[in-house]
Scaffold this active site. Structure first.
Site, PDB file in Angstrom:
ATOM      1  N   GLU A 215     -39.437 -56.862 -49.372  1.00  0.00           N
ATOM      2  CA  GLU A 215     -39.354 -55.995 -50.547  1.00  0.00           C
ATOM      3  C   GLU A 215     -39.051 -56.893 -51.742  1.00  0.00           C
ATOM      4  O   GLU A 215     -37.916 -57.337 -51.926  1.00  0.00           O
ATOM      5  CB  GLU A 215     -38.262 -54.934 -50.359  1.00  0.00           C
ATOM      6  N   CYS A 249     -35.566 -53.469 -59.589  1.00  0.00           N
ATOM      7  CA  CYS A 249     -36.887 -53.988 -59.203  1.00  0.00           C
ATOM      8  C   CYS A 249     -38.021 -53.042 -59.571  1.00  0.00           C
ATOM      9  O   CYS A 249     -39.169 -53.468 -59.661  1.00  0.00           O
ATOM     10  CB  CYS A 249     -36.919 -54.301 -57.712  1.00  0.00           C
TER      11      CYS A 249
END
Length: 465
Positions: A215, A249
């Site tokens: 990720e 993010c």
């Protein structure tokens, strides 16, 4: 000694794997019990976790609960509710010429899973994959980020109190420790962090053929077209960008605004920032701080690459960077090429969407893409252009908190997905048990082969195979 430490760390996957084999694959009831135990320690230590997050990142209590604890609590509730249905075995039978083939399919845990957490959401991004790992029937070794030390210390303490190390074990350390862990014989590695470090993790795992879920990040584009402009839309964008001081993010990285509403948008951004954080944001209790000195230096380096329309102030001693809006940025500037991951928002005007897409300024394989528009053709074109696993229309951030939506990257933003059912599936693999009941046997399948049997096979292949 490094060799001693390496041997010590390598012991843990073996210990957890042996424990799993000796006691058997955890039942749904056992997994649910572990998940509820995790939920109870989050609730019990809510205040301590809030204080640790403030110490590491300056997070206000509202953001600590809404973007860290509440997301985890909702995920646990959702998984506990649906785990029994997700983890059912399925069966089918096929009648063939000479035999009956019965298939039973069920997901199996990988075994001992290494989870490497991130510093920007050090509770949520460390424990969210743990929820999926438990749901999948695995044991875990957790490596929290050393850049959020107060949170890492607290996580180690509360996990140790609540779980046996054969179930969940926390190991602290720096990048060297992480490198040793990724070289250990885990059955799956889950990493959240930068693309640069993610490549190293994948390289290490490849040496053992260990599956990896990455990720990573990306320059999530946000497009505001002439039909999508409103004060409410701008406030949503500003909130999503400057949440956690921009260290998210999936934050809108760069804002592309249609020329016809460009000045209006800039004015509304400044108005929203003043309303959110006041004229002196360093005095606001609702605005966080940059996590590390190195990252602080990187973020302030972006500020000089354009005209400061709003903000621009910073204080190294407190790692404070004011919410900053940049305009008039020369093409090729690092702020337009690199993931910002901080409270700096470049605002770029455009006149034609197709030219914007063809110009390459929008990273297609970001974690997500945002569009504010009421034009269905613009929405369709944006969805076709983006290579991300999600797009969000007329909203930011919220989709990542939903257990109903798989969260993961594509290309530069990583691979693999989790949250909800996707998390359950990510931490297991499907095993098929095949059982055959013969009522006729055909010796023609054995050598020596004959032309006659080959003709029969071609004629009856659907029923024989």
């Amino acid at each position: 000694m490094p060799d001693d430490k390496s041997r010590f760390l390598a012991v843990w996957p073996e210990k957890q794997r042996e424990a799993l084999l000796s006691r058997g694959i955890p039942s749904n009831q056992m997994r649910t019990k572990q998940l509820l135990k995790l939920k109870s320690i989050l609730l019990e230590h809510e205040q301590a976790l809030t204080e640790a997050l403030h110490a590491d990142l300056g997070k206000p209590p509202f953001e600590s609960f809404s973007s860290e604890l509440a997301v985890l609590l909702n995920e646990i509730d959702h998984v506990c509710k649906h785990l029994g249905r997700w983890n059912r075995s399925t069966g089918s039978a096929q009648l063939k010429l000479g035999y009956i083939e019965v298939l039973r399919k069920k997901r199996q845990p990988h075994g001992s899973v290494l989870i490497i957490g991130s510093w920007n959401y050090p509770v949520q991004l460390t424990l969210m994959p743990v929820i999926g790992a438990i749901a999948g029937g695995n044991s875990c070794v957790i490596k929290p980020s050393e850049y959020a030390p107060a949170t890492a210390d607290l996580l180690e303490k509360i996990i140790k109190e609540a779980f046996l190390p054969e179930q969940i074990h926390v190991i602290q350390g720096d990048g060297h420790t992480a490198s040793l862990l990724t070289s250990a014989p885990f059955d799956l590695i889950f990493f959240t962090g930068s693309g640069r470090t993610g490549k190293r993790v994948a390289d290490q795992a490849a040496k053992r053929l260990t599956p990896v879920i990455l990720e990573l990040g990306g320059k999530n584009p946000c497009v505001l077209d002439e039909t999508g402009f409103s004060k409410a839309a701008v406030r949503d964008i500003v909130w999503g960008k400057f949440l956690n001081a921009g260290q998210t993010c999936i934050a809108p990285d760069t804002l592309f605004v249609h020329q016809s509403v460009y000045e209006q948008t800039l004015n509304e951004i400044s108005a929203a920032l003043s309303a959110f954080y006041g004229e002196q944001p360093q005095n606001s209790g609702d605005f966080g701080r940059i996590c590390t000195d190195d990252h602080f230096q990187k973020v302030i380096g972006f500020i000089g690459q354009g005209t400061v329309r709003h903000g621009g102030g910073h204080d190294r001693a407190n790692r404070f960077v004011a919410p900053t809006v940049l305009t008039d940025i020369p093409p090729g500037s690092p702020v337009l090429e690199e993931e910002i991951f901080g409270p700096v928002l470049p605002v770029i005007p455009y006149t034609d969407l197709n030219a914007l897409y063809s110009g390459g300024g929008l990273q297609r394989d970001a974690l997500t893409g945002y569009l504010f528009s009421a034009d269905k053709h613009h929405i369709q074109r944006f969805n076709e252009y983006m290579r991300s696993s999600t797009t969000s229309i007329n909203q930011v951030i919220h989709h990542a908190a939903s257990p109903h939506i798989a969260f993961g990257g594509v290309g530069k933003s990583g691979y693999g997905a989790y949250h909800g059912k996707a998390g359950f599936r990510a931490f297991g693999y499907e095993k098929t048990s095949v059982r055959t009941y013969h009522y006729l046997r055909f010796p023609g399948k054995f050598p020596p082969y004959s032309e006659r049997n080959l003709k029969a096979l071609k004629l009856l292949r659907k029923w024989l195979l």
